[in-house]
Scaffold this active site. Structure first.
Site, PDB file in Angstrom:
ATOM      1  N   GLU A   1       0.839  -1.207   0.000  1.00 39.49           N
ATOM      2  CA  GLU A   1       0.000   0.000   0.000  1.00 39.49           C
ATOM      3  C   GLU A   1       0.868   1.249   0.000  1.00 39.49           C
ATOM      4  OE1 GLU A   1      -2.467   1.635  -0.482  1.00 39.49           O
ATOM      5  OE2 GLU A   1      -4.295   0.976   0.513  1.00 39.49           O
ATOM      6  N   ASP A   2       0.294   2.345  -0.489  1.00 34.90           N
ATOM      7  CA  ASP A   2       1.013   3.617  -0.449  1.00 34.90           C
ATOM      8  C   ASP A   2       0.950   4.241   0.938  1.00 34.90           C
ATOM      9  OD1 ASP A   2      -1.738   4.134  -0.635  1.00 34.90           O
ATOM     10  OD2 ASP A   2      -1.564   5.599  -2.252  1.00 34.90           O
TER      11      ASP A   2
ATOM     12  N   ASP B   1      -4.127   5.145   6.404  1.00 36.38           N
ATOM     13  CA  ASP B   1      -4.743   6.349   6.972  1.00 36.38           C
ATOM     14  C   ASP B   1      -5.804   5.897   7.986  1.00 36.38           C
ATOM     15  OD1 ASP B   1      -5.320   9.107   7.138  1.00 36.38           O
ATOM     16  OD2 ASP B   1      -6.784   8.991   5.537  1.00 36.38           O
TER      17      ASP B   1
ATOM     18  N   PHE C   1      -2.055  15.832   4.462  1.00 39.14           N
ATOM     19  CA  PHE C   1      -2.450  15.209   3.201  1.00 39.14           C
ATOM     20  C   PHE C   1      -1.253  15.329   2.269  1.00 39.14           C
ATOM     21  CE2 PHE C   1      -4.354  14.597  -0.920  1.00 39.14           C
ATOM     22  CZ  PHE C   1      -5.170  13.507  -0.664  1.00 39.14           C
TER      23      PHE C   1
ATOM     24  N   ARG D   1       0.614  12.391  -9.151  1.00 38.26           N
ATOM     25  CA  ARG D   1       1.204  11.067  -8.943  1.00 38.26           C
ATOM     26  C   ARG D   1       2.629  10.981  -9.478  1.00 38.26           C
ATOM     27  NH1 ARG D   1      -2.935   7.583  -7.289  1.00 38.26           N
ATOM     28  NH2 ARG D   1      -4.957   7.866  -8.268  1.00 38.26           N
TER      29      ARG D   1
HETATM   30  P1  5GP Z   1      -7.740   4.700   4.366  1.00 45.53           P
HETATM   31  O1  5GP Z   1      -8.733   3.807   3.724  1.00 45.53           O
HETATM   32  O2  5GP Z   1      -6.715   4.043   5.256  1.00 45.53           O
HETATM   33  O3  5GP Z   1      -8.402   5.879   5.038  1.00 45.53           O
HETATM   34  O4  5GP Z   1      -6.949   5.412   3.211  1.00 45.53           O
HETATM   35  C1  5GP Z   1      -6.081   4.753   2.438  1.00 45.53           C
HETATM   36  C2  5GP Z   1      -6.146   5.271   1.033  1.00 45.53           C
HETATM   37  O5  5GP Z   1      -6.549   6.648   1.003  1.00 45.53           O
HETATM   38  C3  5GP Z   1      -4.773   5.213   0.430  1.00 45.53           C
HETATM   39  O6  5GP Z   1      -4.618   4.052  -0.336  1.00 45.53           O
HETATM   40  C4  5GP Z   1      -4.725   6.486  -0.399  1.00 45.53           C
HETATM   41  O7  5GP Z   1      -5.204   6.212  -1.693  1.00 45.53           O
HETATM   42  C5  5GP Z   1      -5.690   7.446   0.258  1.00 45.53           C
HETATM   43  N1  5GP Z   1      -5.014   8.394   1.172  1.00 45.53           N
HETATM   44  C6  5GP Z   1      -4.988   8.400   2.517  1.00 45.53           C
HETATM   45  N2  5GP Z   1      -4.257   9.407   3.003  1.00 45.53           N
HETATM   46  C7  5GP Z   1      -3.793  10.074   1.921  1.00 45.53           C
HETATM   47  C8  5GP Z   1      -2.939  11.220   1.756  1.00 45.53           C
HETATM   48  O8  5GP Z   1      -2.423  11.861   2.688  1.00 45.53           O
HETATM   49  N3  5GP Z   1      -2.689  11.586   0.468  1.00 45.53           N
HETATM   50  C9  5GP Z   1      -3.207  10.927  -0.603  1.00 45.53           C
HETATM   51  N4  5GP Z   1      -2.883  11.387  -1.810  1.00 45.53           N
HETATM   52  N5  5GP Z   1      -3.996   9.834  -0.492  1.00 45.53           N
HETATM   53  C10 5GP Z   1      -4.280   9.432   0.760  1.00 45.53           C
HETATM   54 MG    MG Z   2      -5.884   7.778  -3.765  1.00 48.11          MG
END
Ligand code: 5GP
Ligand code: MG
Length: 173
Positions: free
Chosen positions: A98-99, A102, A151, A164
């Site tokens: 995963e990137d 969050d 963010f 990206r």
């Molecule tokens: P979660 O489901 O854990 O809330 O979020 C995970 C996904 O939300 C990540 O795979 C990513 O695509 C997006 N995301 C969460 N935080 C960020 C952030 O700070 N920047 C960006 N660009 N995407 C985020």
């Molecule tokens: Mg995204």
């Protein structure tokens, strides 16, 4: 929305973090064939660099999954699977790439999807972790960088599909 003037994580720091993750993963899977399951689109750049930093002797196959959880900068708890992997994970060792971790919603959707296929094991690798934002408990086995609640964009991470391509990670504010 504006990009920070200097990167939050620059190219040299990203490179060093990925080398060290690759060393950990190469040891963890030295005797075990595994599938690297890259979560598109955000983890594409990271996964590509990570895979090339791994020990070339490892037994690795590649799969992809696409999940959408975000519109703009707000997390959406109803993460949706837009593209499913072609092959089954039954009896396989799976490493999810995963990137960013969050709230944990996306990670848990991916983990549940894999777990339902009865794999031999599931581990989770994330480039970035924002632990303060967690709503769903998710444990990362391999973490590149822990960051504050910003963010961020660049190095695969987007804001409405933009940014990206940036080679370094910036804060968007
Ligand atoms: P979660 O489901 O854990 O809330 O979020 C995970 C996904 O939300 C990540 O795979 C990513 O695509 C997006 N995301 C969460 N935080 C960020 C952030 O700070 N920047 C960006 N660009 N995407 C985020
Ligand atoms: Mg995204």
């Amino acid at each position: 929305m504006k990009l920070s003037e200097t990167p939050l994580i620059n190219a040299a720091t990203l490179h060093a973090g990925i080398q060290s993750l690759a060393a950990e993963i190469s040891i963890a899977y030295s005797d075990t064939a595994f599938i690297m399951l890259t979560v598109l689109k955000g983890a594409l750049h990271f996964s590509s660099d990570l895979q090339r930093a791994l020990n070339p002797a490892l037994d690795i196959t590649s799969e992809f999954i696409r999940v959408r959880s975000y519109e703009g900068t707000e997390s959406n708890s109803r993460a949706q699977i837009l593209y499913k992997p072609e092959n089954s994970f039954a009896h396989k060792h799976v490493l999810i790439i995963e990137d960013i971790l969050d709230t944990g919603h996306t990670a848990s959707v991916v983990q549940n999807y894999v777990a339902n296929q009865k794999p031999a094991s599931i581990r989770f690798c994330t480039l970035l972790d924002k632990p303060d934002r967690r709503l769903v408990p998710v444990h990362a086995d391999f973490t590149g960088f822990t960051i504050d609640d910003h963010f961020v964009v660049g190095y695969g991470l987007d804001y409405n599909e933009q940014y990206r391509h940036l080679p370094e990670i910036y804060t968007l504010f």
